[in-house]
Design a protein around this motif. Structure first.
Motif, PDB file in Angstrom:
ATOM      1  N   PHE A   1     -37.739 -10.752 -50.739  1.00 51.86           N
ATOM      2  CA  PHE A   1     -36.950 -10.214 -49.638  1.00 51.86           C
ATOM      3  C   PHE A   1     -37.322 -10.808 -48.277  1.00 51.86           C
ATOM      4  N   LYS A   2     -38.378 -11.616 -48.205  1.00 53.53           N
ATOM      5  CA  LYS A   2     -38.839 -12.111 -46.901  1.00 53.53           C
ATOM      6  C   LYS A   2     -37.811 -12.981 -46.180  1.00 53.53           C
ATOM      7  N   PRO A   3     -37.104 -13.884 -46.859  1.00 57.26           N
ATOM      8  CA  PRO A   3     -36.099 -14.678 -46.124  1.00 57.26           C
ATOM      9  C   PRO A   3     -35.038 -13.805 -45.458  1.00 57.26           C
ATOM     10  N   ALA A   4     -34.577 -12.769 -46.177  1.00 60.12           N
ATOM     11  CA  ALA A   4     -33.564 -11.886 -45.599  1.00 60.12           C
ATOM     12  C   ALA A   4     -34.109 -11.144 -44.376  1.00 60.12           C
ATOM     13  N   VAL A   5     -35.357 -10.727 -44.444  1.00 56.53           N
ATOM     14  CA  VAL A   5     -35.961 -10.013 -43.313  1.00 56.53           C
ATOM     15  C   VAL A   5     -36.111 -10.947 -42.117  1.00 56.53           C
ATOM     16  N   ARG A   6     -36.469 -12.200 -42.359  1.00 58.48           N
ATOM     17  CA  ARG A   6     -36.591 -13.148 -41.253  1.00 58.48           C
ATOM     18  C   ARG A   6     -35.242 -13.354 -40.559  1.00 58.48           C
ATOM     19  N   VAL A   7     -34.155 -13.424 -41.359  1.00 57.48           N
ATOM     20  CA  VAL A   7     -32.821 -13.547 -40.769  1.00 57.48           C
ATOM     21  C   VAL A   7     -32.481 -12.317 -39.933  1.00 57.48           C
ATOM     22  N   ALA A   8     -32.818 -11.150 -40.479  1.00 60.19           N
ATOM     23  CA  ALA A   8     -32.516  -9.910 -39.763  1.00 60.19           C
ATOM     24  C   ALA A   8     -33.328  -9.776 -38.487  1.00 60.19           C
ATOM     25  N   LEU A   9     -34.515 -10.344 -38.470  1.00 58.31           N
ATOM     26  CA  LEU A   9     -35.372 -10.250 -37.282  1.00 58.31           C
ATOM     27  C   LEU A   9     -34.941 -11.193 -36.165  1.00 58.31           C
ATOM     28  N   PHE A  10     -34.096 -12.166 -36.487  1.00 59.86           N
ATOM     29  CA  PHE A  10     -33.780 -13.185 -35.491  1.00 59.86           C
ATOM     30  C   PHE A  10     -33.188 -12.598 -34.210  1.00 59.86           C
ATOM     31  N   PRO A  11     -32.194 -11.667 -34.279  1.00 63.86           N
ATOM     32  CA  PRO A  11     -31.669 -11.103 -33.018  1.00 63.86           C
ATOM     33  C   PRO A  11     -32.746 -10.407 -32.193  1.00 63.86           C
ATOM     34  N   LEU A  12     -33.636  -9.673 -32.867  1.00 62.06           N
ATOM     35  CA  LEU A  12     -34.717  -8.972 -32.155  1.00 62.06           C
ATOM     36  C   LEU A  12     -35.614  -9.966 -31.431  1.00 62.06           C
ATOM     37  N   ILE A  13     -35.955 -11.063 -32.101  1.00 63.92           N
ATOM     38  CA  ILE A  13     -36.834 -12.071 -31.504  1.00 63.92           C
ATOM     39  C   ILE A  13     -36.133 -12.737 -30.324  1.00 63.92           C
TER      40      ILE A  13
END
Length: 583
Positions: free
Chosen positions: A528-540
């Motif tokens: 699930f890590k790739p999906a979480v990294r994508v989801a974190l992009f707006p926050l970053i």
């Protein structure tokens, strides 16, 4: 009719018996029967070696410290290989050695330390306690109880509450040295069989017996180092029992642990080595003198490894008998080094609190490595780390990016060692211990090119999730390491914005409660890590904009909080579904 031939079953035992009788008559049988059992070479403990011994065996204990409660058996010899470095240490309230009802036993060549009681002899036992040092630490040395017999000879007793206590005057106390004890010999009512002992600065001497030396200088080499060899000026040399001979030099026995028939002849190791490099092929090695009265000179060992097999010095091959001096120069030393070296490969630079741990590959022919590092360039600081392939840079500043590289070098490295030998025909020699060895680099240095360069920054974090100030737990799990730029950016946003308002601090408290749970689950399900990294992009992205410009504070904070809450909720929900699917 021919007579029957005797069977081999009968003939062989008969010949064995006849051979045993013959050897016994020649005085050889005891030597054949007795075995030597070494500790720890053959047995892990002294007690195991004693339990495995047969009558006539000898248990030899190699240098080291042994903390045991030892129970002796009859007809064995227990001795240390080197008195000054073979220590029997106290083990709680129990005596270090118990000899209960045994006979034909000798205990010699040990240094007893940290004692409650060194030895307890009881039950009619008949033993010899000889050539030992009892550095009691205010415990008791030897107690003889229950009318046991003993020959306590040529020992040195120091700093004991009671050095020797006996309950009958059949116990022989002779040729011992009693120095700085509370009581030397007790009780005062038993006075027989005490002779040729030395007494100095004891609280109470007790009965001193015949041929005693009271108040005469003993002059040990060093009480602090537990070196109880005697100096030239000692007044107890050749003053032991006149019927005993020193095994070391063949003269009348000295008093104390290094005199008499069972004394250890090994000189104390040399210490205080120093080396001065003179140019490209010469050194001067120096050392502290061994002041024992039998020391006649020293041997200097050298070589390019710890075997000291050198032969290139103009003064001769190793070892060189340098005589009675405390420094000596060697010339013509020139070990071959490679014409060039390959660059090492920098493998890892791992961050920690104010530290970076650096690791690299080994290079053939290298004798050492240097770590180069700095903020603007790797050449700002250089550390020679010796012959190793990892090193921890300390005293760094957290959050500052450091550039790191490594180089290899080759330079002739020589090992030097010094031993002392005595004036006897046997030329007894001291061992080469850690204190009597030293290294020196000689000649020109060949350096390799620099390795590849890596960058990293130290950070004030301990292993997750023990510390609540870990930064973003979910982001750390998603990106895989604390020093990821994305994780650092979120951590900076927390410190600059969230922690400066009550609402932000409340959110951080909530996140520190549930974030580690989500992060642990994500770390154990990396799919699930790739999906979480994508989801974190707006926050970053939002955090980066806020840190750069600081605009739209309320909107950005709300977006940030909403995204983090949604992320944690989604991960926990996925966790529950995954657990149900596994079930």
């Amino acid at each position: 009719m021919t007579e029957p031939r005797p069977s081999k079953r009968f003939v062989l035992p008969l010949w064995c018996r006849l051979l045993a009788i013959a050897l016994s008559g020649l005085g050889i049988a005891g030597a054949v029967q007795g075995a030597e059992r070494r500790v720890p070479g053959d047995y892990g403990t002294i007690q195991l070696a004693i339990d495995a011994s047969a009558p006539g065996d000898t248990v030899v204990v190699e240098p080291g410290t042994y903390r045991e409660s030892i129970l002796l058996r009859s007809d064995i010899t227990l001795r240390g290989e080197e008195t000054a470095r073979t220590f029997l240490a106290g083990n709680g309230e129990d005596p270090v050695i118990r000899a209960n009802g045994v006979t034909g036993v000798r205990i010699s060549d040990f240094t007893f330390i940290e004692l409650t009681t060194g030895m307890e002899i009881s039950g009619g036992a008949d033993v010899t306690v000889a050539a030992n040092v009892f550095d009691c630490g205010r415990g008791d040395g030897v107690r003889v109880l229950d009318s046991a017999a003993a020959d306590i000879s040529n020992n040195t007793f120091y700093d004991c509450a009671t050095a020797v206590q006996r309950d009958n005057d059949g116990v022989r106390i002779r040729s011992n040295l009693f120095y700085d004890n509370t009581t030397a010999i007790a009780p005062v009512t038993l006075t027989a069989n005490i002779s040729y002992n030395g007494f100095l600065t004891n609280g109470e001497n007790g009965p001193t017996g015949t041929q005693a030396l009271v108040g005469e200088p003993m002059r040990f080499i060093s009480v602090d180092k537990r070196d109880f060899h005697l100096r030239y000026s000692s007044n107890v040399i050749d003053k032991g029992d006149e019927n005993d001979t020193d095994v070391i030099d063949g003269t009348r026995a000295d008093m104390g642990a290094y005199g008499g028939p069972y004394a250890d002849p090994t000189p104390y190791p040399v210490s205080g080595l120093g080396v001065q490099v003179n140019g490209t092929d010469s050194v001067t090695v120096s050392w502290e003198a061994n002041a024992a009265y039998l020391i006649a000179g020293y041997k200097l060992y050298y070589g390019t490894d710890a075997s000291f097999g050198g032969s290139e010095a103009a003064e001769g091959p190793s070892p060189i008998d340098v005589g009675d001096v405390t420094q000596y120069s060697l010339t013509g030393l020139a070990a071959a080094v490679p014409a060039r070296l390959d660059a090492p490969r920098l493998q890892r630079v791992s961050p920690a609190h104010r530290e970076l741990e650096v690791a690299w590959s080994a290079v053939n022919g290298a004798s050492g490595y240097k770590v180069h590092y700095g903020v603007d360039a790797v050449g700002e600081k250089v550390v020679d780390v010796g012959d190793r392939t990892s090193y921890r840079l300390t005293g760094l500043e957290n959050g500052v990016v450091y550039r790191v590289a490594v180089s290899a070098y080759s330079q002739a490295t020589y090992h030097f060692g010094v031993t002392a030998y005595d004036s006897t025909a046997a030329r007894h020699e001291s061992p080469l211990t850690g204190e009597s060895r030293i290294l020196a680099k000689i000649g020109e240095e060949v350096d390799s090119p620099l390795s590849n360069e890596m960058s990293a920054f130290p950070e004030a974090l301990r292993p997750y999730p023990d510390l609540p100030d870990e930064g973003c737990f979910v982001a750390t799990a998603a990106y895989g390491f604390y020093s990821a730029p994305q994780v650092q950016l979120l951590r900076d946003f927390r410190d600059r914005y969230l922690m400066t308002s009550a609402t932000g601090r409340e959110f951080v408290r909530w996140y520190y409660t549930y974030g580690p749970v989500a992060a642990r689950w994500l770390d154990s399900h990396p799919v699930f890590k790739p999906a979480v990294r994508v989801a974190l992009f707006p926050l970053i992205a939002v955090a980066g904009l806020m840190l750069e410009g600081g605009h739209f504070y309320l909107v950005s904070v709300m977006m940030l909080c909403g995204i983090l809450v949604t992320m944690a909720a989604l991960i926990l929900r996925a966790k529950r579904r995954f657990i149900r699917g596994e079930a």
